[in-house]
Design an enzyme around this catalytic site. Structure first.
Site, short mmCIF file in Angstrom:
data_model
loop_
_atom_site.label_atom_id
_atom_site.label_comp_id
_atom_site.label_asym_id
_atom_site.label_seq_id
_atom_site.Cartn_x
_atom_site.Cartn_y
_atom_site.Cartn_z
CB CYS A 149 -0.90 0.01 1.22
SG CYS A 149 -1.87 1.51 1.34
CG ASN A 161 -1.31 -1.93 -3.52
OD1 ASN A 161 -2.13 -1.04 -3.71
ND2 ASN A 161 -1.29 -2.65 -2.41
C1 FMN Z 1 -10.05 3.01 -2.92
C2 FMN Z 1 -8.99 1.95 -3.01
C3 FMN Z 1 -8.64 1.22 -1.89
C4 FMN Z 1 -7.68 0.22 -1.95
N1 FMN Z 1 -7.38 -0.49 -0.84
C5 FMN Z 1 -6.49 -1.52 -0.91
C6 FMN Z 1 -6.23 -2.34 0.19
O1 FMN Z 1 -6.82 -2.19 1.26
N2 FMN Z 1 -5.32 -3.34 0.06
C7 FMN Z 1 -4.67 -3.57 -1.11
O2 FMN Z 1 -3.86 -4.49 -1.18
N3 FMN Z 1 -4.91 -2.81 -2.20
C8 FMN Z 1 -5.81 -1.79 -2.13
N4 FMN Z 1 -6.06 -1.04 -3.24
C9 FMN Z 1 -5.35 -1.34 -4.49
C10 FMN Z 1 -6.19 -2.23 -5.40
O3 FMN Z 1 -6.45 -3.46 -4.81
C11 FMN Z 1 -5.48 -2.45 -6.74
O4 FMN Z 1 -4.25 -3.09 -6.51
C12 FMN Z 1 -5.19 -1.15 -7.47
O5 FMN Z 1 -6.23 -0.24 -7.27
C13 FMN Z 1 -4.99 -1.36 -8.95
O6 FMN Z 1 -6.10 -1.96 -9.55
P1 FMN Z 1 -7.28 -1.12 -10.27
O7 FMN Z 1 -6.62 -0.21 -11.25
O8 FMN Z 1 -8.16 -2.14 -10.90
O9 FMN Z 1 -7.97 -0.37 -9.20
C14 FMN Z 1 -7.02 -0.03 -3.18
C15 FMN Z 1 -7.36 0.71 -4.30
C16 FMN Z 1 -8.33 1.68 -4.24
C17 FMN Z 1 -8.68 2.45 -5.47
#
Ligand code: FMN
Ligand code: FAD
Ligand code: FAD
Ligand code: FMN
Ligand code: FES
Ligand code: FES
Lengths: 265, 301, 301, 265
Positions: C126, C189
């Site tokens: 994160c 992430n």
């Molecule tokens: C609002 C938000 C909260 C997230 N919280 C977490 C989390 O708690 N743990 C984690 O491993 N990744 C977290 N992520 C990352 C996502 O799991 C993912 O790895 C990242 O957003 C990329 O994928 P995407 O482009 O489909 O969103 C979060 C992403 C967003 C947008």
């Protein structure tokens, strides 16, 4: 979006011993003669003029002269094989006037035939000077005959039509007939000669230039010309004589893929 | 009246926008054109010792919010590039972007063209360079510092170091560059690298398979880099990454950039982008009552 | 008939899509909803030992091609989260995403919930975590390996490690994680972090000033990470970053991902995204004559 | 785009000792009563219902009860001060039927007054039960009187109108008059009671719910409700009774900013 779209080769037309036309299904929107496509064979990607536009059948075509590695690879493809196309790119020919002389040399006939088809289809009187080294290298004769355009052939060896350079035939024709405009694509030496001729006759003219291209989308700067700096891929490839006057490398030199200058013979 | 003029390392610029390295800029003609089109300064395409054809095509492909490119630093080599630099019309300051594999190459190149430009930008940050150039250097604080130190010893004009965001900690590299004597920093070069794969064939589209991500998509990262580095160094920062309109420029100035460079968005907006941005900046500053660009720099801190 | 089923570390999934960690997923209800909506598996919001309020708002703001977020790992703590996990309807496999400051915290949490889920995803990535959690760990290969090793010693279910792209060399970290015993890797992430500054006021919009960039803007980087790591490790990869339609999923599969996670695009497409993507995949595979997802994995290499 | 737009407070209206309405210039497009804005005071950002929509003057308003740190900070602002607004978010009230009873309790009157203004402006017969602790906490009496809606006030201490709970007055009214629909926003205990009442009378009803919100755009999951998992910020905040039946935490408990559950008293 500047992303290749994968298309199947729908049809291959053998235009001459060295030139083939490749036809594709394509959602024709505002493709204009003089514009070009970036053609990806999953190995390299190079610019090719659109030589055929059918907005009804939704097809476009490109015509390729086999002169090197890339063009040979494409010549070896069969109907049903795939290519990636992105485009159309650049500024095509403006259509204006009611009587137009078009001059194409060698593979420069590719955008010329697309222009002639469109202009003569609009009812414009089009006279085509088609120049080649020898008669069986003359391109698109069938298509021209099927259209309302008038064909004047011209070969270096006199095997068809006028014997000599296309520019000589053009000069002769221009001194006999009044045209509203001249359109030209061909080897740069030929275009430079024709440029001087139309300047003499004070006839508006457009020329389609070629320079080494990488991105095709106006970023890499590989196709920029001196002294104005314009990009052939965006501001060109078609220029009016007025504009060409500011491209003072025209007919003089061109840059290769690393940007090193080479004189145009 | 709002004044867009700024001064960067003693170089006066009529406005805070520059053409970024590698977007056009391989020839005097295209650099002069950018100057005529409103850029406050121009940066050349990066060049090295020898002519370099770069990678085969495809070298660029569009992605959401920008492009990925692996042009591969194609350039005609310093000797040919020198002839171009001699033809600069000097209407705006010119910065030569150079690359090399080590401090000797860098110094060699720079000494040949120092008298033709207003500043040097060391490209130690290209994410797709070959032979140990580019980010292979800029990801190592010591290599970066060595090059900066050597080049600084050999030239009198300002030396700007362009950094890559593709590191765990850009602030560390920035501090090394500053300590080694850099006069300014350019942040950031393209990101990643990234890859785009064709759906129909499963083939990575770029011939080099991977290429640097640039354009509006990377702006948030670039802004953060400028913001963080601004808090840790005392030399001026040139912001670059995803600028498309005057609002983007404001974000960079707020974050701490003294001026900005514009690259990929020329694809969307053409060469008019400089004039459009400067007009936008002027209108905004007039409305807000800002007298000069300097008043804006760093106000997000 | 095309088969979308896959097996990941022995866990059967009816299709290769998962809800990504932190997008909804703080409650059994929302996890079950994602399962009912077509996800092949669900990952929980990351949770830690103690309840955590996360950062104050604004915690999210949209940017070109996605959002930046600094939610700050808000969660009710493992004891409360356990009550949620007990209410999972088990219609699809569930993966618990957990975070901690060191291997003891991680092991502690994991041992409390191991029997309630099908796998563990270690969030060491994160980009806006507090107190030494998140990418502070994942940017250090040794810290990462320590945690993986300790957790592996203590649990029987598969342990997936989620990596950050915000490092100089993600392949190195991936190899450390594999060597330490990770059963699979999740890449990537959110990126950066990034920053967005309000134009009118000059204030960084996120309360935490910086936040992770996610959404379609980061897809090229995610694809490259998957591609590179695929060539260097033997454990399965779960691809994530910017997926919005089935074509994006194909890119990840081609690059070497066994399955994918979907996060930010739920903002654009809603919960229907899973069904839409799976339908798109099925249509595409039918047309192309692919019998199973496994046939597609890694074909870009 | 989910990005705060900076707006100047154009006008502040003191609605009661604890409630102020803030009016902004806003390019009204399809803002609907029941939708909310995320309001950023450059320090924190929280959801506030739209209480006023003027598509002609292009203005919107929000009405805020001073109950904590954030709302106090906003109450301390003056006309001309700035806020950041993003939205509108969520699903607003559906307007249907020709005779509607709307029930608002406390600051729950904010979306209710926007609804009532719109519905009565469309010629629908609207009866409003406005409930508050005491007479000077009754909100929007002026606006209601200026509209065609009929006002029934109700105070806990009997200082205005019906003495007792809004729900008691609603039950009384529903037993006397036939309505096509009921609309309600107020404290959840009140809404839960009214829910039971409309179930008894078998009248279609919509309720506007509140849960802790962070992103407001459907990602963080902070506002998800049991057992369906729906997001109050996207699938809500307005729900029909049918839907509420599936939200079994309604009237029972809510989660705080870390997701810990708290019983609703
Ligand atoms: C609002 C938000 C909260 C997230 N919280 C977490 C989390 O708690 N743990 C984690 O491993 N990744 C977290 N992520 C990352 C996502 O799991 C993912 O790895 C990242 O957003 C990329 O994928 P995407 O482009 O489909 O969103 C979060 C992403 C967003 C947008
Ligand atoms: C706007 C434009 C339109 C064109 N239209 C056509 C067309 O319709 N039909 C056709 O056959 N050819 C066309 N060309 C030329 C064509 O792109 C090249 O001739 C071809 O790519 C050569 O490839 P090769 O590998 O087979 O030969 P090579 O041996 O690699 O090259 C032969 C010569 O072609 C030129 N060339 C090579 N690569 C490029 C490149 N990337 N960009 C520009 N020129 C290059 C160079 O002058 C080179 O010396 C066009 C070029 C441009 C710029
Ligand atoms: C869809 C929706 C519409 C709303 N409309 C209005 C309105 O029109 N007028 C109005 O005055 N209030 C409205 N609220 C409530 C308002 O958002 C909170 O009461 C307010 O933010 C409390 O802030 P505070 O810091 O002053 O008080 P605090 O002391 O921080 O909070 C008091 C209580 O408000 C609630 N609350 C606090 N923060 C939030 C948050 N981020 N999201 C949701 N609830 C929170 C909690 O229950 C908390 O216990 C609405 C809430 C929601 C969810
Ligand atoms: C096609 C292309 C070529 C580039 N070439 C160079 C280069 O030669 N040297 C360099 O330092 N940066 C180069 N860059 C990076 C840009 O200068 C700039 O740092 C990056 O693109 C981010 O800015 P932008 O988003 O405005 O494009 C290039 C970028 C592109 C898109
Ligand atoms: S080919 Fe790149 S700018 Fe023209
Ligand atoms: S507030 Fe984030 S999902 Fe509703």
């Amino acid at each position: 979006m500047n992303i290749p779209r994968i298309v199947k080769i729908k049809q291959i037309i053998n235009e001459s011993p060295t030139v083939k036309t490749f036809i594709f299904d394509w959602d024709v929107k505002d493709e204009i003669p003089g514009q070009f496509m970036m053609v990806w064979n999953f190995n390299n990607e190079k610019p090719m003029s659109i030589s055929y536009i059918d907005p009804v059948k939704n097809e476009i075509g490109i015509s390729i002269r086999n002169i090197g590695k890339f063009t040979k690879q494409i010549h070896n493809l069969c109907e049903g094989d795939k290519l990636g196309l992105r485009g159309p790119y650049g500024r095509g020919f403006h259509i204006a006037g009611s009587k137009i002389l078009v001059v194409g040399g060698g593979i420069g006939m590719a955008p010329i035939i697309a222009f002639s088809d469109k202009a003569s289809g609009m009812g414009i009187e089009v006279h085509i000077i088609s120049a080649a080294t020898t008669h069986n290298e003359l391109l698109f004769n069938d298509r021209i005959e099927k259209s309302d355009a008038k064909l004047l052939t011209c070969t270096d060896d006199g095997t068809s039509g006028f014997c000599g350079f296309g520019t000589d035939l053009a000069e002769k024709t221009l001194s006999e007939i009044d045209y509203d405009m001249v359109i030209c694509c061909g080897p740069e030496v030929m275009m430079k000669k024709l440029f001087d001729i139309v300047e003499k006759f004070k006839i508006p003219a457009q020329f389609s230039m070629e320079r080494y291209m990488k991105c095709g989308m106006g970023l890499c700067g590989q196709c920029c010309v001196d002294n104005v700096g314009w990009r052939i891929c965006v501001e060109g490839p078609v220029f009016w004589t007025d504009e060409l006057r500011m491209i003072n490398e025209f007919g003089q030199y061109r840059r290769d893929s690393s940007g090193v200058k080479h004189n145009i013979p | 009246m709002t004044i867009l003029e700024i001064e960067l390392c003693g170089i006066k610029m009529r406005n805070p926008t520059m053409l970024a390295a590698g977007i056009l800029g391989s020839t005097a003609s295209s650099l002069n054109w950018a100057g005529r089109s409103g850029a406050g300064a121009v940066v050349t395409k990066s060049f090295g010792i020898e002519p370099n054809k770069g990678y085969s095509n495809p070298t660029t492909v569009e992605v959401m919010g920008g492009i990925i490119n692996a042009v591969g630093l194609s350039n005609p080599g310093v000797n040919n590039f020198k002839l171009e630099l001699e033809k600069l019309d000097k209407s705006v300051p010119a910065i030569a972007s150079v690359y090399g594999a080590n401090q000797y190459e860098f110094s060699d190149i720079v000494s040949k063209i120092e008298n033709l430009v207003d500043a040097i930008e060391l490209n130690v940050s290209c994410p797709h360079a070959m032979g140990g150039c580019g980010s292979a250097i800029g990801q190592d604080p010591n290599l970066t510092a060595d090059i900066v130190r050597t080049v600084k010893k050999n030239v009198k004009i300002p030396v700007i170091v362009k950094l890559t965001p593709n590191v765990t900690d850009i602030v560390e590299i920035a501090q090394y560059a500053e300590d080694a004597g850099a006069d300014a920093l350019t942040l950031i070069n393209s990101m990643g690298p990234g890859m785009k794969i064709d759906i129909e064939t499963g083939i990575p589209i770029l011939k080099n398979r991977v290429g640097g991500l640039s354009g509006p998509a990377i702006k948030p990262i670039a802004i953060r880099c400028v913001f963080d580095v601004f808090e840790s160094v005392d030399i001026p920062i040139i912001g670059v990454g995803g600028i498309r309109d005057y609002k983007d420029v404001l974000e960079f100035l707020y974050a701490g950039a003294q001026c900005v460079q514009i690259g990929t968005s020329i694809m969307y907006e053409g060469m008019d982008i400089f004039t459009n941005i400067n007009n936008g900046l002027r209108r905004f500053m007039d409305k807000k009552g800002y007298g000069s660009v300097d008043e804006i720099v760093g106000i997000a801190h």
